[in-house]
Each structure stands twice: as structure tokens, then as C-alpha cells.
Design a protein around this motif. Structure first.
Motif, PDB file in Angstrom:
ATOM      1  N   LEU A  95       0.827  -1.210   0.000  1.00 48.86           N
ATOM      2  CA  LEU A  95       0.000   0.000   0.000  1.00 48.86           C
ATOM      3  C   LEU A  95       0.861   1.260   0.000  1.00 48.86           C
ATOM      4  O   LEU A  95       0.566   2.228  -0.714  1.00 48.86           O
ATOM      5  CB  LEU A  95      -0.934   0.004   1.208  1.00 48.86           C
ATOM      6  CG  LEU A  95      -2.035  -1.050   1.228  1.00 48.86           C
ATOM      7  CD1 LEU A  95      -2.773  -1.017   2.562  1.00 48.86           C
ATOM      8  CD2 LEU A  95      -2.991  -0.856   0.077  1.00 48.86           C
ATOM      9  N   ARG A  96       1.915   1.244   0.798  1.00 51.79           N
ATOM     10  CA  ARG A  96       2.825   2.398   0.857  1.00 51.79           C
ATOM     11  C   ARG A  96       3.467   2.643  -0.511  1.00 51.79           C
ATOM     12  O   ARG A  96       3.506   3.777  -1.000  1.00 51.79           O
ATOM     13  CB  ARG A  96       3.894   2.181   1.923  1.00 51.79           C
ATOM     14  CG  ARG A  96       4.792   3.395   2.160  1.00 51.79           C
ATOM     15  CD  ARG A  96       5.884   3.103   3.176  1.00 51.79           C
ATOM     16  NE  ARG A  96       6.825   2.077   2.742  1.00 51.79           N
ATOM     17  CZ  ARG A  96       7.759   2.249   1.792  1.00 51.79           C
ATOM     18  NH1 ARG A  96       7.858   3.401   1.170  1.00 51.79           N
ATOM     19  NH2 ARG A  96       8.574   1.263   1.475  1.00 51.79           N
ATOM     20  N   LEU A 126       4.263   1.574  -8.605  1.00 52.23           N
ATOM     21  CA  LEU A 126       3.291   0.536  -8.954  1.00 52.23           C
ATOM     22  C   LEU A 126       3.952  -0.814  -9.181  1.00 52.23           C
ATOM     23  O   LEU A 126       3.398  -1.849  -8.820  1.00 52.23           O
ATOM     24  CB  LEU A 126       2.490   0.962 -10.184  1.00 52.23           C
ATOM     25  CG  LEU A 126       1.664   2.239 -10.026  1.00 52.23           C
ATOM     26  CD1 LEU A 126       0.984   2.598 -11.337  1.00 52.23           C
ATOM     27  CD2 LEU A 126       0.665   2.107  -8.901  1.00 52.23           C
ATOM     28  N   GLY A 127       5.137  -0.805  -9.772  1.00 54.04           N
ATOM     29  CA  GLY A 127       5.849  -2.061 -10.004  1.00 54.04           C
ATOM     30  C   GLY A 127       6.194  -2.770  -8.707  1.00 54.04           C
ATOM     31  O   GLY A 127       6.005  -3.988  -8.582  1.00 54.04           O
ATOM     32  N   GLY A 128       6.684  -2.024  -7.740  1.00 53.60           N
ATOM     33  CA  GLY A 128       7.017  -2.608  -6.443  1.00 53.60           C
ATOM     34  C   GLY A 128       5.779  -3.131  -5.725  1.00 53.60           C
ATOM     35  O   GLY A 128       5.784  -4.226  -5.154  1.00 53.60           O
ATOM     36  N   VAL A 181      -6.703  -4.498  -4.232  1.00 56.35           N
ATOM     37  CA  VAL A 181      -5.606  -3.541  -4.400  1.00 56.35           C
ATOM     38  C   VAL A 181      -4.741  -3.947  -5.588  1.00 56.35           C
ATOM     39  O   VAL A 181      -4.317  -3.094  -6.370  1.00 56.35           O
ATOM     40  CB  VAL A 181      -4.771  -3.408  -3.105  1.00 56.35           C
ATOM     41  CG1 VAL A 181      -3.573  -2.489  -3.323  1.00 56.35           C
ATOM     42  CG2 VAL A 181      -5.638  -2.866  -1.969  1.00 56.35           C
ATOM     43  N   LEU A 182      -4.513  -5.244  -5.766  1.00 58.97           N
ATOM     44  CA  LEU A 182      -3.767  -5.705  -6.942  1.00 58.97           C
ATOM     45  C   LEU A 182      -4.503  -5.298  -8.213  1.00 58.97           C
ATOM     46  O   LEU A 182      -3.881  -4.799  -9.165  1.00 58.97           O
ATOM     47  CB  LEU A 182      -3.565  -7.225  -6.898  1.00 58.97           C
ATOM     48  CG  LEU A 182      -2.885  -7.837  -8.128  1.00 58.97           C
ATOM     49  CD1 LEU A 182      -1.496  -7.240  -8.358  1.00 58.97           C
ATOM     50  CD2 LEU A 182      -2.812  -9.359  -7.987  1.00 58.97           C
ATOM     51  N   GLU A 239      -4.115   0.810 -12.856  1.00 57.71           N
ATOM     52  CA  GLU A 239      -3.260   2.003 -12.940  1.00 57.71           C
ATOM     53  C   GLU A 239      -2.073   1.778 -13.880  1.00 57.71           C
ATOM     54  O   GLU A 239      -1.581   2.722 -14.505  1.00 57.71           O
ATOM     55  CB  GLU A 239      -2.747   2.391 -11.548  1.00 57.71           C
ATOM     56  CG  GLU A 239      -3.803   2.966 -10.632  1.00 57.71           C
ATOM     57  CD  GLU A 239      -4.289   4.340 -11.074  1.00 57.71           C
ATOM     58  OE1 GLU A 239      -3.515   5.103 -11.680  1.00 57.71           O
ATOM     59  OE2 GLU A 239      -5.462   4.638 -10.811  1.00 57.71           O
ATOM     60  N   MET A 240      -1.617   0.522 -13.977  1.00 57.10           N
ATOM     61  CA  MET A 240      -0.504   0.186 -14.872  1.00 57.10           C
ATOM     62  C   MET A 240      -0.989  -0.036 -16.311  1.00 57.10           C
ATOM     63  O   MET A 240      -0.200  -0.349 -17.190  1.00 57.10           O
ATOM     64  CB  MET A 240       0.216  -1.065 -14.365  1.00 57.10           C
ATOM     65  CG  MET A 240       0.929  -0.868 -13.044  1.00 57.10           C
ATOM     66  SD  MET A 240       1.597  -2.413 -12.357  1.00 57.10           S
ATOM     67  CE  MET A 240       2.985  -2.703 -13.468  1.00 57.10           C
TER      68      MET A 240
END
Length: 118
Positions: free
Chosen positions: A12-13, A20-22, A43-44, A50-51
Motif C-alpha cells: 500500500l505504501r 506501482l511495479g514494487g 488492491v492488486l 493504474e498500470m
């Protein structure tokens, strides 16, 4: 379990910081575990959306709606992902599915907006 919670908080952080990748890497691993929750998949799905990985986001949001069929947020995320991907029939199918089991002010507003635009 605390390790899972720690990893989810880290994802989340990272997402909130724009990494986004991390976030994706951590969430992908978490979602493969027995401790995976609908929230983790949601969240995934958001990160994938978003990606601009719409196909993967759709698949993930379908999973969330299977895990939590009464989640309005998951249903709306799936609807918008399907609609954006040009899969309007499936999007409205999801809307009908959700409205058959729950009320939704968001869907009612969306339907009203669509009818006004026609």
C-alpha cells in the motif's frame, strides 16, 4: 500472519508513493498465498488498472467479486474495467449481477447518467 500484514502495508505504501511495479510484485506474491484476502486482490486489481494492464485487472476484479460478491467497490471496479476495455455487454452483466443481490446508489446514478446521455 503479521508478516503478511506487514507486506500488505508495504505494498500500500509503495502504491501510494507511485511505485506501482514494487506494489505489484508484493501483491502478486501475497495473492498466491493461502492468506490472500479479497482486499489484497482488490488492491492488486487497482494497481494493474493504474498500470494499464486492463486484461489482468479484469481477471483480478472477477476474482474479488467471486470472493466478496456483495462488494459494491469490487463490482464497480470490474464494471469500469470491462467498460474501458470495450466489453460493455459484460460490464452491464456485472451491473445486473450486483443489482440482483444488493442496492447501489452508484449504479443507480450511473444508469441515470447513461439514460440522460442517450
Amino acid at each position: 500472519m503479521t508478516d503478511t500484514i506487514h507486506k500488505f502495508d508495504e505494498a500500500l505504501r509503495l502504491r501510494d508513493q507511485g511505485n506501482l511495479g514494487g506494489a505489484h510484485d508484493i501483491l502478486s506474491q501475497l495473492c498466491k498465498s493461502d492468506a490472500a484476502t479479497a482486499a489484497m486482490f482488490a488492491v492488486l486489481g487497482d494497481v494493474l488498472w493504474e498500470m494499464d494492464c486492463l486484461s489482468d485487472a479484469i481477471h483480478t476484479f472477477y476474482r474479488v467479486t467471486e470472493m466478496s460478491p456483495r462488494s459494491e467497490v469490487a463490482s464497480l471496479a470490474l464494471f469500469h474495467s470491462l467498460f474501458q476495455a470495450g466489453r460493455q455487454d459484460e460490464a452491464f452483466g456485472e451491473m445486473r449481477r450486483f443489482l440482483s443481490i444488493a442496492d447501489s446508489t452508484e449504479y443507480e446514478t450511473l444508469l441515470s447518467d447513461i439514460q440522460r446521455a442517450e
